[in-house]
Design an enzyme around this catalytic site. Structure first.
Site, PDB file in Angstrom:
ATOM      1  N   ASP A 133       0.812  -1.218   0.000  1.00 19.93           N
ATOM      2  CA  ASP A 133       0.000   0.000   0.000  1.00 19.93           C
ATOM      3  C   ASP A 133       0.841   1.262   0.000  1.00 19.93           C
ATOM      4  O   ASP A 133       0.397   2.303   0.454  1.00 19.93           O
ATOM      5  CB  ASP A 133      -0.932  -0.007   1.224  1.00 19.93           C
ATOM      6  CG  ASP A 133      -0.163   0.137   2.521  1.00 19.93           C
ATOM      7  OD1 ASP A 133       1.020  -0.250   2.552  1.00 19.93           O
ATOM      8  OD2 ASP A 133      -0.736   0.651   3.497  1.00 19.93           O
ATOM      9  N   GLU A 134       2.046   1.159  -0.503  1.00 17.64           N
ATOM     10  CA  GLU A 134       2.950   2.286  -0.383  1.00 17.64           C
ATOM     11  C   GLU A 134       3.921   2.268  -1.562  1.00 17.64           C
ATOM     12  O   GLU A 134       4.423   1.204  -1.929  1.00 17.64           O
ATOM     13  CB  GLU A 134       3.728   2.094   0.927  1.00 17.64           C
ATOM     14  CG  GLU A 134       4.478   3.268   1.424  1.00 17.64           C
ATOM     15  CD  GLU A 134       5.290   2.881   2.670  1.00 17.64           C
ATOM     16  OE1 GLU A 134       6.176   3.657   3.004  1.00 17.64           O
ATOM     17  OE2 GLU A 134       5.064   1.821   3.271  1.00 17.64           O
TER      18      GLU A 134
END
Lengths: 404, 377
Positions: A106-107
Site C-alpha cells: 500500500d505504499e
C-alpha cells in the site's frame, strides 16, 4: 548545467487493511477496528484510525491492543482481498508513470519529473491520484511531494490521514530541524539509542555535528545521516521490474448504443496508451481489449503482435481487429470499453529487419510529430484523422498540462 | 498381398513414409502409408499429408502375392523395428496386416485404400537434373533460415531457382537470409522458379542422405506441385503461393570491413556465450578488435559471459549486437575446419558470412548468409 529538480511522490494508503474492511462493511465505519492475527500470539497488522487514540499500533501484539481498546472489532487478515485492491492501486499508479517503486502493498514512490505537460505539475498529479484512489477504490491515501525520496516519504507521513504535503527545497531548513532523529531513513531503535546517548534527539541536533565527527561515531552511516539531515537524498526511484501493462478504460454513465461511438472512444484510448508507451520507452507485444455490456457481462480479448510495437497505427489495427471481431458476433450497448498494452519490452535488443518496411518508418515519424505537438500544446491540440475529442471522463485523462 | 523384404530396408522406407504422414490428423488416412506389391514393379510405399508426399521403391522384395494395403505409418514402423530376423514378411488377411516375428504376432487394422490419395507420376521429361550431392547441400544450407510461420511474404518457403546452368536456393525469415548456389552440368530444359515448403525439402534431404549421393535428381513442376525423382524415390511438394521478397537487394554488394575466423572457434565461442542468454535477453554483443573478437552476453537474472576468439582483422573497433542463434545456425552448415569471412559496416547494416573460398566446388556450391544485427541501444 544543473538538471531540473526531481519531483518525487510518496503515496501511502491510510490504515489500508482496516479501511478496506470498513469500506466493505459499513457497520464498521466509525468503530475501532484491528486487523491481524487473531490467535494467541497474533500481531496487529493494521489499526483503524478510530483505534489509534487508544494506543493501538501495527506490529503490536493483538492481546495488548485488545487490552488497550476492549471495544475494538478484531478481524483476521484477508490477504487475497487486500492483494486484489493493492493490484488495482498499482494499476492506477502505473497509469501515471512506469516509474513506480513499490515499498509494500500500500505504499510506493513515483518519479513524476517531466510529467508536467502530460499530467500537470507534481502537486496536481498528487491531487488526481488521491481523487482516483477515492473514486475507484473508495479509500484514502496520503501523499508527499518533494524533490527526493526521503523528503517525499517524510512528507506523506506529516498529515495523515488523507493528507497532501509538499516539501520544497526552501522548506527543508524549517521542516527538518524540529523532527526527531528517528525520522531519518536508516535510523532504527538501536541507532536512535546511540544518537540519544550522544545528545542527538532532533534532526537539528544532528546538523550541528560535522561530517568527520559523524563518520567517527557512526562509521559509513555518518555521512549518510549528515546528508539526510540536510534533506539531501539522491536515491532514484527503481521500478519493480517493469510495468506489466499500460492500459486505459472508461465507463459510460449511459450505455453507448452506436458501435461507431465506441470505436471512437477506443481510438482515443489507443492513441493515449501508445503515447504513454513511447514516453516510457517501451514496446508492447500484446494488445488487449475489454468490453462490458448488457447485464455486466465483461469480455477480455487479446492479440499478440508479430513484432513488439509502440506505433499508434499498429496498436490501433490490433485493437480494431479485436473490436471488429466482437461486433461481428453481435453488438450490444457498451457500458465500459478499455484497451491495454502488455508484454512490454524495452527497446534495444530489437532485431532489425532485412527488408525495408516503409510503412513502419512513416508511421513512426508521424507518431513522433504528434507526440511533440501534444507535449507542446497539450492533449487536445491534434488527433489522427477521425480522432474524436480525446477520451476523457471521470478524471481518467487529465486536463492538458499547464502551459509554461 | 504377401511380400518378404530385408528388414533394414523396410525400416528405412517406412521411416520416410512416417516422416511424411501426419502424426495426428482428424483424417486417419493421412496418418497412413500405402503399400503396393506387384510382380512387375515390386513393392512401393506411398505416404502423403496432402502438402507433401513420397513414393518409395523398396528394393529386394519378394512378392508372393500381389495386392495393396493401407496402415498407420508410425504403428507399422514400431512393429517392424521389433522384428529380429533379417527379413520381414508382410501379409494381408481380410484387409488387415499380419506381421509375425518369432513368437510375436501382430495384426494391424487396415484402412480403406479407396480413401488414400494417390500421388502423381513423374512426367516424361524433367525440367532439369541436378547432382544429388549438390541439391542436398543447397537444401541443408538454406532450409533452416526459412520462417517458421506464414507471414506477409512467402517467407515460410525456400525459393528454388533454376535458370540455364545455374541453380540457387534462397531462404529468409526477414531477419536473416541464406543463399546457396551451384552449377549444373547440363542446361535445364525449362527454367524453374518455385517456392517450396520446408517439410518437402526436409523429406528430400532425408531421402538423398540415405540414397546414393552420386546419383542425379530430376526436377519437374506440374499443377502447383514440384516433383523430385531420385532413383526409386519420388518426393512431391505442393508449391507455396506468393511473392518471394526481392532478396537480391538485401545481400550487400560491398561492406566496409571484414574479418576472418575459424568456423569451429567461432562456433565454440558462440556456444559458450549462449550459456548466459535467456529468452528475455537473447542477444549478444560482438566486439570486433584487431586480432580479437569478444563475445559478450548478459542476462540480468542469470549472469554474464565474456568469450574471446582470435580473428584476423585490421579495421577500427566495432560493436554489433546479434541473435546468437542466427550465427550458430549458419556456422553449423559451414565447413568447421575452414575459415569464414565476415563482412560488416556497422551495428545497423546487414552482415554477411561466407566461406573463405566463395566457391566451395561442384559438390558444395557457393554460399552467402546475411544477418541483420540486433540494435544495441
Amino acid at each position: 548545467m544543473r538538471s531540473a529538480p526531481r519531483r518525487i511522490l510518496h503515496l501511502d494508503m491510510d490504515a489500508f487493511f482496516a479501511a478496506i474492511e470498513q469500506r466493505d462493511r459499513p457497520e464498521l465505519r466509525g468503530l475501532p477496528v484491528l486487523i491481524g492475527g487473531t490467535g494467541r500470539r497474533g500481531v496487529v497488522s493494521t489499526a483503524s484510525y478510530e483505534a489509534r487514540p487508544f494506543g493501538c499500533r501495527s506490529a503490536m501484539p493483538m492481546a495488548v491492543a485488545r487490552r488497550l481498546c476492549p471495544d475494538a472489532v478484531v478481524l483476521p487478515t484477508d490477504g487475497r482481498k487486500y492483494a486484489a485492491v493493492s493490484e488495482r492501486l498499482f494499476e492506477l499508479l502505473r497509469d501515471v508513470t512506469p516509474l513506480v517503486e513499490p515499498l509494500s502493498v500500500d505504499e510506493a514512490f513515483l518519479d513524476v519529473t517531466g510529467c508536467e505537460r502530460l499530467w500537470g505539475d507534481a502537486v496536481s498529479v498528487a491531487r488526481k491520484l488521491k481523487a482516483r484512489v477515492r473514486e475507484d477504490l473508495q479509500l484514502t491515501a496520503s501523499v508527499g511531494v518533494a524533490p527526493n525520496k526521503f523528503l517525499a516519504k517524510l512528507a506523506s507521513d506529516l498529515e495523515k490521514p488523507d493528507g497532501l504535503t509538499v516539501i520544497e527545497e526552501e522548506d527543508i531548513d524549517r521542516v527538518l530541524p524540529p523532527l526527531p532523529v528517528e525520522r531519518l531513513w536508516g535510523v532504527g531503535p538501536r541507532t536512535a539509542e546511540r544518537l540519544h546517548a550522544a545528545g542527538v534527539r532532533t534532526i537539528g541536533d544532528l546538523r550541528a555535528w560535522s561530517v568527520p565527527d559523524l563518520e567517527r561515531a557512526f562509521g559509513s552511516s555518518g555521512p549518510h545521516f549528515a546528508r539526510l539531515a540536510r534533506g539531501q537524498d539522491t536515491r532514484v526511484v527503481v521500478p519493480d521490474g517493469r510495468a506489466k501493462s499500460i492500459s486505459q478504460e472508461r465507463t459510460f454513465p449511459v450505455d453507448l448504443e452506436d458501435p461507431e461511438d465506441v470505436r471512437d472512444v477506443l481510438r482515443g484510448q489507443v492513441e493515449d496508451v501508445a503515447r504513454r508507451l513511447r514516453r516510457a520507452g517501451l514496446k508492447a507485444r500484446t494488445v488487449g481489449l475489454k468490453i462490458r455490456y448488457g447485464q455486466f457481462e465483461t469480455i477480455s480479448r487479446s492479440l499478440t503482435l508479430r513484432v513488439a510495437s509502440d506505433g499508434t497505427a499498429e496498436l490501433m489495427e490490433a485493437a480494431f481487429t479485436l473490436y471488429a471481431r466482437w461486433v461481428r458476433r453481435g453488438f450490444q450497448p457498451v457500458r465500459l470499453i478499455g484497451m491495454g498494452a502488455s508484454q512490454l519490452v524495452e527497446p534495444g535488443g530489437e532485431q532489425l529487419g532485412l527488408f525495408p518496411e516503409p510503412g513502419r518508418v512513416r508511421d513512426a515519424r508521424l507518431d513522433q510529430a504528434l507526440d511533440a505537438l501534444k507535449d507542446r500544446f497539450g492533449g487536445t491540440v491534434i488527433g489522427r484523422g477521425l480522432s474524436p475529442k480525446p477520451a476523457r471522463s471521470d478524471g481518467e485523462v487529465p486536463e492538458p498540462g499547464d502551459p509554461d | 498381398m504377401k511380400v518378404t523384404l530385408p528388414t533394414q530396408a523396410l525400416i528405412e522406407g517406412i521411416g520416410h513414409g512416417a516422416a511424411v504422414a501426419a502424426s495426428k490428423s482428424p483424417k486417419p488416412i493421412l496418418e497412413c502409408v500405402a503399400l503396393h506389391a506387384s510382380q512387375a514393379t515390386g513393392v512401393s510405399l506411398e505416404a502423403t499429408d496432402l502438402d507433401v508426399g513420397i513414393r518409395y521403391q523398396l528394393d529386394d522384395a519378394a512378392v508372393a502375392e500381389e495386392g495393396s494395403l493401407v496402415v498407420p505409418a508410425s504403428r507399422l514402423l514400431s512393429i517392424v523395428r521389433e522384428v529380429d530376423e533379417d527379413e520381414t514378411t508382410l501379409q494381408t488377411r481380410e484387409g488387415n496386416l499380419s506381421v509375425d516375428t518369432g513368437r510375436s504376432h501382430f495384426k494391424v487394422r487396415g484402412e480403406n485404400i479407396e480413401e488414400f490419395r494417390r500421388l502423381p507420376y513423374f512426367p516424361e521429361t524433367a525440367a532439369a537434373t541436378v547432382p544429388a550431392g549438390l541439391l542436398r547441400n543447397l537444401i541443408r544450407r538454406t532450409r533452416f533460415a526459412a520462417a517458421t510461420e506464414a507471414g506477409r511474404f512467402a517467407l515460410h518457403g525456400v525459393l528454388l531457382n533454376i535458370k540455364g546452368k545455374s541453380i540457387e536456393m534462397v531462404a529468409t525469415d526477414g531477419r536473416r537470409l541464406a543463399r546457396a548456389a551451384g552449377t549444373l552440368a547440363k542446361k535445364a530444359a525449362r527454367d524453374v522458379r518455385v517456392i517450396v515448403g520446408p517439410k518437402g525439402l526436409g523429406l528430400l534431404e532425408r531421402v538423398l542422405a540415405t540414397s546414393d549421393a552420386s546419383g542425379e535428381v530430376s526436377v519437374a513442376v506440374e499443377e502447383r506441385q514440384v516433383l523430385f525423382r531420385a532413383g526409386g524415390a519420388l518426393v512431391v511438394s505442393r508449391l507455396i503461393d506468393g511473392t518471394f521478397p526481392a532478396y537480391e537487394d538485401v545481400i550487400p554488394k560491398s561492406s566496409k570491413y571484414s574479418f576472418e575466423v575459424t568456423t569451429a572457434e567461432f562456433a565454440a565461442g558462440l556456444r559458450r556465450t549462449s550459456l548466459m542468454t535467456t529468452r528475455d535477453a537473447l542477444s549478444i554483443e560482438v566486439l570486433i578488435d584487431p586480432e580479437t573478437l569478444t563475445l559478450k552476453s548478459r542476462a540480468v537474472e542469470v549472469g554474464q559471459a565474456t568469450i574471446e576468439v582470435p580473428v584476423r582483422y585490421e579495421g577500427p573497433p566495432t560493436r554489433i549486437g546479434f541473435n546468437p542463434q542466427f550465427l550458430q545456425d549458419a556456422l553449423k552448415v559451414m565447413d568447421a575446419a575452414a575459415e569464414i569471412t565476415v563482412r560488416f559496416t556497422d551495428g545497423k547494416a546487414p552482415v554477411t558470412l561466407s566461406d573463405l573460398t566463395s566457391d566451395g566446388g561442384e559438390e558444395l556450391g557457393s554460399y552467402v548468409y546475411v544477418i541483420m544485427p540486433v540494435a544495441l541501444e
